[in-house]
Write an enzyme that holds these catalytic residues in place. Structure first.
Site, PDB file in Angstrom:
ATOM      1  N   ALA A 121       0.844  -1.209   0.000  1.00 43.92           N
ATOM      2  CA  ALA A 121       0.000   0.000   0.000  1.00 43.92           C
ATOM      3  C   ALA A 121       0.871   1.246   0.000  1.00 43.92           C
ATOM      4  O   ALA A 121       1.720   1.421   0.865  1.00 43.92           O
ATOM      5  CB  ALA A 121      -0.918  -0.011   1.217  1.00 43.92           C
TER       6      ALA A 121
ATOM      7  N   GLU B 150      -6.340  12.347  -1.925  1.00 42.79           N
ATOM      8  CA  GLU B 150      -6.588  11.360  -2.980  1.00 42.79           C
ATOM      9  C   GLU B 150      -7.992  11.568  -3.525  1.00 42.79           C
ATOM     10  O   GLU B 150      -8.791  12.335  -2.963  1.00 42.79           O
ATOM     11  CB  GLU B 150      -6.389   9.943  -2.438  1.00 42.79           C
ATOM     12  CG  GLU B 150      -4.922   9.679  -2.091  1.00 42.79           C
ATOM     13  CD  GLU B 150      -4.666   8.308  -1.499  1.00 42.79           C
ATOM     14  OE1 GLU B 150      -5.488   7.415  -1.666  1.00 42.79           O
ATOM     15  OE2 GLU B 150      -3.621   8.166  -0.855  1.00 42.79           O
TER      16      GLU B 150
ATOM     17  N   HIS C 289      -7.784   0.244 -10.125  1.00 39.74           N
ATOM     18  CA  HIS C 289      -7.021   1.468  -9.856  1.00 39.74           C
ATOM     19  C   HIS C 289      -6.683   2.088 -11.206  1.00 39.74           C
ATOM     20  O   HIS C 289      -6.229   1.385 -12.110  1.00 39.74           O
ATOM     21  CB  HIS C 289      -5.753   1.142  -9.075  1.00 39.74           C
ATOM     22  CG  HIS C 289      -5.137   2.355  -8.455  1.00 39.74           C
ATOM     23  ND1 HIS C 289      -4.536   3.344  -9.189  1.00 39.74           N
ATOM     24  CD2 HIS C 289      -5.053   2.738  -7.164  1.00 39.74           C
ATOM     25  CE1 HIS C 289      -4.094   4.284  -8.367  1.00 39.74           C
ATOM     26  NE2 HIS C 289      -4.398   3.946  -7.134  1.00 39.74           N
TER      27      HIS C 289
ATOM     28  N   ARG D 158     -12.546   6.997  -8.154  1.00 39.87           N
ATOM     29  CA  ARG D 158     -11.811   6.025  -8.971  1.00 39.87           C
ATOM     30  C   ARG D 158     -12.606   5.362 -10.069  1.00 39.87           C
ATOM     31  O   ARG D 158     -12.087   5.087 -11.141  1.00 39.87           O
ATOM     32  CB  ARG D 158     -11.287   4.922  -8.075  1.00 39.87           C
ATOM     33  CG  ARG D 158      -9.974   5.257  -7.562  1.00 39.87           C
ATOM     34  CD  ARG D 158      -9.372   4.116  -6.875  1.00 39.87           C
ATOM     35  NE  ARG D 158      -8.368   4.742  -6.022  1.00 39.87           N
ATOM     36  CZ  ARG D 158      -7.714   4.134  -5.080  1.00 39.87           C
ATOM     37  NH1 ARG D 158      -7.955   2.870  -4.849  1.00 39.87           N
ATOM     38  NH2 ARG D 158      -6.820   4.759  -4.385  1.00 39.87           N
TER      39      ARG D 158
ATOM     40  N   HIS E 127      -7.579  -3.782  -8.380  1.00 39.06           N
ATOM     41  CA  HIS E 127      -6.875  -3.243  -7.213  1.00 39.06           C
ATOM     42  C   HIS E 127      -7.485  -3.671  -5.894  1.00 39.06           C
ATOM     43  O   HIS E 127      -6.759  -4.015  -4.962  1.00 39.06           O
ATOM     44  CB  HIS E 127      -6.897  -1.720  -7.326  1.00 39.06           C
ATOM     45  CG  HIS E 127      -6.168  -0.991  -6.255  1.00 39.06           C
ATOM     46  ND1 HIS E 127      -4.809  -1.137  -6.051  1.00 39.06           N
ATOM     47  CD2 HIS E 127      -6.588  -0.093  -5.316  1.00 39.06           C
ATOM     48  CE1 HIS E 127      -4.431  -0.352  -5.044  1.00 39.06           C
ATOM     49  NE2 HIS E 127      -5.501   0.275  -4.568  1.00 39.06           N
TER      50      HIS E 127
ATOM     51  N   ARG F 172     -14.983   1.910  -3.122  1.00 37.98           N
ATOM     52  CA  ARG F 172     -14.218   2.307  -1.924  1.00 37.98           C
ATOM     53  C   ARG F 172     -13.572   3.679  -2.104  1.00 37.98           C
ATOM     54  O   ARG F 172     -12.972   3.978  -3.141  1.00 37.98           O
ATOM     55  CB  ARG F 172     -13.115   1.279  -1.684  1.00 37.98           C
ATOM     56  CG  ARG F 172     -12.246   1.571  -0.495  1.00 37.98           C
ATOM     57  CD  ARG F 172     -11.161   0.531  -0.413  1.00 37.98           C
ATOM     58  NE  ARG F 172     -10.286   0.662  -1.564  1.00 37.98           N
ATOM     59  CZ  ARG F 172      -9.035   1.069  -1.509  1.00 37.98           C
ATOM     60  NH1 ARG F 172      -8.482   1.360  -0.356  1.00 37.98           N
ATOM     61  NH2 ARG F 172      -8.304   1.160  -2.594  1.00 37.98           N
TER      62      ARG F 172
HETATM   63  C1  SIN Z   1      -2.959   4.561  -3.881  1.00 37.80           C
HETATM   64  O1  SIN Z   1      -1.938   4.890  -3.303  1.00 37.80           O
HETATM   65  O2  SIN Z   1      -3.360   5.095  -4.907  1.00 37.80           O
HETATM   66  C2  SIN Z   1      -3.754   3.436  -3.323  1.00 37.80           C
HETATM   67  C3  SIN Z   1      -4.490   3.888  -2.160  1.00 37.80           C
HETATM   68  C4  SIN Z   1      -5.678   3.019  -1.983  1.00 37.80           C
HETATM   69  O3  SIN Z   1      -5.982   2.211  -2.838  1.00 37.80           O
HETATM   70  O4  SIN Z   1      -6.369   3.180  -0.964  1.00 37.80           O
END
Ligand code: SIN
Length: 532
Positions: free
Chosen positions: A44, A115, A238, A284, A345, A380
């Site tokens: 991660a 993010e 992802h 995402r 992912h 998620r």
């Molecule tokens: C990422 O670093 O993009 C993954 C983080 C995640 O999937 O929660």
């Protein structure tokens, strides 16, 4: 037969945290199929989403999680996990984890990452290697504990249940059969408190950001034991996996987009902005579909993630692992846009549990990616999963300790040993590898980011045949880790396809051209499957 007060299968953040907490109450076995460190957690990059700043609030984190989840989150699970997060994160820091900090007006503050889908900066991180740091600290603590036995290179074959043994009581999990790879023998692990923390199933797809261990073992075993499985159609892709012939499964963290990275097509256009106002930082599912559509429209093999506007020193400090890895493949991210493609992912569904991780099978708990508390719903929110692993490990331990071990007849009798019978060694390994490749390819082609009924039906038919063949192998040959993983992959692939076929709408991560809109009246509910 080995007997433990607690046994946990899996050695990522959830499994190790659970073991450490449970060791205050008894003897614990950690069963892990490779080395302790081999887990999704160790890979991660992003970090732990957690409310720690004055500019943030539980209400905002809850709102962002619910929005990403597209109407399927369990509100109680979301509230509990978000609100209990800070205390669990504090415990991790007390174990020795140092999250990145920065100077603000003369004092040090946590450096919070951003993010996709988050309205605030709230991701605690250690550069771009957060999971590896967490894994190392937890493993070191586990190795220091005299009450924890870490069984490496041990792969669980199946759960042992009262029903399978013919006891005429309410069904209950009694332990597990476990293959010791070093001897090739199957051991019987007896416990009344078995916790699955085996992670997800990224390897069911041809392209994934997950390590090789992610073969859906926990879901497959729980399914065979009769536990309820939920929402397996929601597989998160992802958006940004490094596209390079020699790079296997290397993630380019969403945090790169959080620091200003923009996805561009081969003409340099910011194409995600055309479909969502948040552009490259949209949730995402939106970004992955936009990339998929762009690649199909232009025939390109990848798109590009451009963070060249950031100074090299910043990239080296914030993303040392990504920077070095890209450079090894000849990509200087300070100068060159990074070629990327989406890849499987995260498994948002899993074994259905309550907010303590209890499954429908008494004595069996599931925590972390393998469980489905309802936190993620149909999609998620980034970096919520390490948080969930921490909170659920704590809650599962508390719930199991609060309960007296069931007074089951099997507590007094010993369980039957595994019977290997007259089986022989697998004669043609090529069959295993062929089936493995076939499953991953067909899942990628037929059950990917954009689905149709017809493709799903094709996948379903092929998988039934493959499952029959694999089952024959399972009965006729000596079991190996490869064979067990193949059997689990096939089971989980079929669960994903069956769940996807039953959802005749598009929601969150499940998008089908035949039913492109959400249908709240019929489908705003979990997809639940139980072995009949
Ligand atoms: C990422 O670093 O993009 C993954 C983080 C995640 O999937 O929660």
């Amino acid at each position: 037969m080995k007997q433990f007060d607690f046994a946990v299968i899996g050695s990522g953040i959830a499994g190790l945290t659970f073991a450490l907490k449970a060791s205050a109450h008894g003897r614990v076995a950690i069963i892990t199929k490779r080395k302790g460190v081999d887990s999704n957690t160790a890979w991660a990059q992003g970090g732990v989403a957690c409310v720690t700043s004055d500019e943030d609030s539980f209400a905002l984190h809850i709102r962002d999680t619910l929005e990403a989840g597209a109407g399927l989150c369990d509100i109680q699970a979301v509230e509990t996990i978000v609100k209990e997060g800070p205390e669990r994160v504090q415990e991790l820091m007390e174990l020795g984890l140092h999250f990145d900090e920065r100077d603000v007006a003369g004092h040090r503050e946590l450096d919070l990452g951003r993010e996709g889908g988050h309205s605030k900066r709230r991701v605690l991180h250690v550069h771009d290697m957060t999971g590896a740091e967490i894994e190392n600290i937890l493993l070191a603590a586990v190795r220091r504990s005299p009450r924890i036995e870490l069984l490496e290179n041990h792969m669980a074959v199946d759960l042992i249940t009262a029903a399978k043994l013919g006891f005429a009581t309410r069904d209950h999990c009694l332990g597990a059969y476990v293959l010791d790879e070093s001897t090739g023998t199957v051991e019987t692990i007896r416990t009344d408190r078995l916790v699955l923390a085996t992670g997800g199933c990224g390897k069911v797809y041809l392209y994934t950001t997950n390590p090789d261990i992610a073969t859906g073992d926990g879901v497959a075993m729980a399914w065979r034991a009769g536990a309820v499985i939920a929402d397996m159609e929601f597989v998160q892709f992802h958006p940004t996996c490094l596209f390079h012939a020699e790079a296997k499964s290397f993630l380019i963290s969403e945090a790169v987009r959080g620091e200003g990275g923009i996805l561009r097509n081969n003409k340099g256009e910011d194409f995600v902005r055309l479909v969502h106002p948040l552009g490259s930082l949209a949730p995402r599912d939106v970004v992955a579909r936009a990339i998929d559509a762009e690649m199909k429209r232009t025939g390109a093999k990848c798109v590009y993630l451009d963070i060249t506007q950031q100074p090299r020193e910043f990239l080296l400090e914030r993303f040392p692992h990504i920077y070095e890895t890209c450079l090894r493949y000849g990509i200087d991210m300070a100068k060159d846009p990074i070629p990327v493609v989406p890849a499987a992912h995260y498994q948002c569904g899993g074994i259905k549990t309550d907010i303590n991780g209890a499954t429908s099978l008494s004595g069996l708990y599931a925590i972390g990616e393998v469980g489905c508390t309802g936190l993620h719903g149909a999609n998620r929110l980034a970096s919520n999963s390490l948080l969930e692993g921490l909170v659920l490990a704590h809650r599962a331990c508390a719930a199991l300790v609060a309960k007296d071990p069931p007074a089951h007849p099997a507590g007094a009798v010993s369980l039957p040993e595994w019977r290997a019978g007259e089986v022989q060694n697998v004669d043609e390994l090529v069959v295993i590898y062929h089936n493995w490749d076939e499953i991953r390819r067909l899942m990628w082609d037929y059950v990917g980011i954009v689905r149709t009924d017809k493709r799903l039906q094709r996948a379903s038919a092929r998988l039934r045949n493959l499952q029959r063949e694999i089952q024959e192998f399972y009965w006729n040959f000596r079991i190996t880790v490869d064979l067990l993983e193949l059997r689990n992959l096939a089971t989980v692939a079929a669960l994903i396809v069956d769940s996807a076929l039953s959802r005749k709408e598009s929601r969150g991560l499940h998008f089908t051209l035949d039913h492109p809109q959400p249908n709240d009246a019929e489908f705003r509910r979990d997809t639940l499957l139980t072995r009949s």
